[in-house]
Design a protein around this motif. Structure first.
Motif, short mmCIF file in Angstrom:
data_model
loop_
_atom_site.label_atom_id
_atom_site.label_comp_id
_atom_site.label_asym_id
_atom_site.label_seq_id
_atom_site.Cartn_x
_atom_site.Cartn_y
_atom_site.Cartn_z
N GLU A 1 0.83 -1.21 0.00
CA GLU A 1 0.00 0.00 0.00
C GLU A 1 0.87 1.25 0.00
O GLU A 1 0.63 2.19 -0.77
N ARG A 2 1.88 1.27 0.84
CA ARG A 2 2.76 2.44 0.90
C ARG A 2 3.53 2.61 -0.41
O ARG A 2 3.67 3.73 -0.92
N SER A 3 4.04 1.52 -0.94
CA SER A 3 4.78 1.58 -2.20
C SER A 3 3.92 2.14 -3.32
O SER A 3 4.36 2.99 -4.11
N ALA A 4 2.66 1.70 -3.39
CA ALA A 4 1.76 2.18 -4.44
C ALA A 4 1.48 3.67 -4.29
O ALA A 4 1.45 4.41 -5.28
N MET A 5 1.29 4.12 -3.06
CA MET A 5 1.02 5.54 -2.82
C MET A 5 2.23 6.40 -3.17
O MET A 5 2.09 7.45 -3.81
N GLU A 6 3.42 5.95 -2.78
CA GLU A 6 4.62 6.73 -3.08
C GLU A 6 4.89 6.76 -4.58
O GLU A 6 5.24 7.81 -5.13
N ALA A 7 4.73 5.62 -5.25
CA ALA A 7 4.95 5.57 -6.69
C ALA A 7 3.97 6.49 -7.42
O ALA A 7 4.35 7.21 -8.35
N ALA A 8 2.72 6.48 -7.01
CA ALA A 8 1.71 7.34 -7.65
C ALA A 8 2.06 8.82 -7.45
O ALA A 8 1.89 9.64 -8.36
N ALA A 9 2.55 9.16 -6.26
CA ALA A 9 2.94 10.55 -5.99
C ALA A 9 4.13 10.94 -6.86
O ALA A 9 4.18 12.04 -7.41
N TYR A 10 5.10 10.05 -6.98
CA TYR A 10 6.26 10.32 -7.83
C TYR A 10 5.82 10.49 -9.29
O TYR A 10 6.33 11.37 -10.00
N GLN A 11 4.92 9.63 -9.74
CA GLN A 11 4.45 9.70 -11.12
C GLN A 11 3.75 11.03 -11.40
O GLN A 11 3.95 11.64 -12.46
N ARG A 12 2.93 11.47 -10.48
CA ARG A 12 2.27 12.78 -10.65
C ARG A 12 3.31 13.89 -10.71
O ARG A 12 3.21 14.82 -11.52
#
Length: 268
Positions: A151-162
């Motif tokens: 869950e944390r990895s997905a949230m961080e990756a999505a933030a980086y992608q944005r």
């Protein structure tokens, strides 16, 4: 993406089909055949990108000579973030700031550059690959401990992608001799559980050559797709996109807008 060995599918080898004089790529493994165009560092994180940009510019100017450095076009590929998620826990603000500092330096210091800004993958998805071998059970949690928290990895990756998407869209990078373009094929990338393990290194995390090749193909395809119409995922075996007579160039934010205006009947 920077490898140039003859027996692999990489960006330099694709470009050499169109330009046999291409230079700067690496050969072999490790640092033995490190090309002057390769400033990558194992374990790197985003806050260190400015240092890599400084090294890259210095090495390229020294190897090419001042005249060629000033006049030849260059492709710089940036892909960073795996270690930020896996070990450092870099915030989105720090992550973007690190890349922006490197891009600002390149724009000020290196003439005629197309920056290939590849979106980071959610590294936690590699935990979706199951296995009972030592690599999956023991080594992978050591290599990417924070990635185990899906869950944390997905949230961080999505933030980086944005952050990458917003950074690539900044007006300051939309110049006639400097362009930054997001290549977003990793955005919706999925890992299937029964993936061929030959695509991964023994640690059940890093890429083997075959996975690097499909990543190069996916990035290459994004290069020749207009901004706003790029693939957000990639499957092994998809057709390879090539430049056409109508569009014999890498797509930038600027020429993508121009093409859209032409299609809508606007004068450009």
């Amino acid at each position: 993406s920077i490898g140039g060995d003859d027996d692999v599918s990489t960006l330099p080898n694709f470009f050499k089909v169109y330009n046999a004089d291409l230079s700067g790529f690496s050969t072999g493994n490790g640092n033995v055949g490190l090309g002057y165009g390769d400033a990558s560092i194992s374990g790197a994180v985003s806050p260190g990108m400015l240092s890599q940009a400084e090294t890259l510019a210095s090495n390229m100017e020294s190897a090419m000579g001042a005249e060629a450095f000033a006049n030849e076009w260059k492709l710089v590929t940036v892909w960073i973030g795996g270690n930020d998620i896996c070990s450092r826990g870099t915030s989105q603000e720090e992550y973007v700031a690190g890349i922006e500092a490197a891009l600002d330096f390149l724009q000020a210091r290196m003439p005629r550059v197309f920056v290939n800004l590849v979106t980071i993958v959610d590294v936690g998805k590699l935990y979706d690959i199951t296995g009972n071998d030592l690599g999956c059970l023991v080594v992978r949690p050591t290599v990417c401990s924070r990635g185990a928290d899906r869950e944390r990895s997905a949230m961080e990756a999505a933030a980086y992608q944005r952050g990458i998407s917003e950074l690539a869209g900044l007006e300051k990078y939309d110049a006639t001799d400097f362009a930054v373009v997001e290549q977003p094929w990793y955005t919706n990338f999925e890992v299937i559980n029964n993936v061929d393990r030959s695509f991964l290194a023994p640690d059940c995390f890093h890429y083997a050559v075959s996975a690097m090749e499909f990543a190069a193909l996916a990035t290459w395809n994004n290069l020749f797709q207009p901004v706003g119409e790029k693939q957000l995922s990639y499957l092994v075996g998809e057709p390879t996109v090539c430049p056409t007579d109508e569009a014999p160039y890498l797509y930038t934010n600027r020429n993508s807008r121009r093409q859209q205006e032409d299609e809508n009947g606007a004068m450009t």
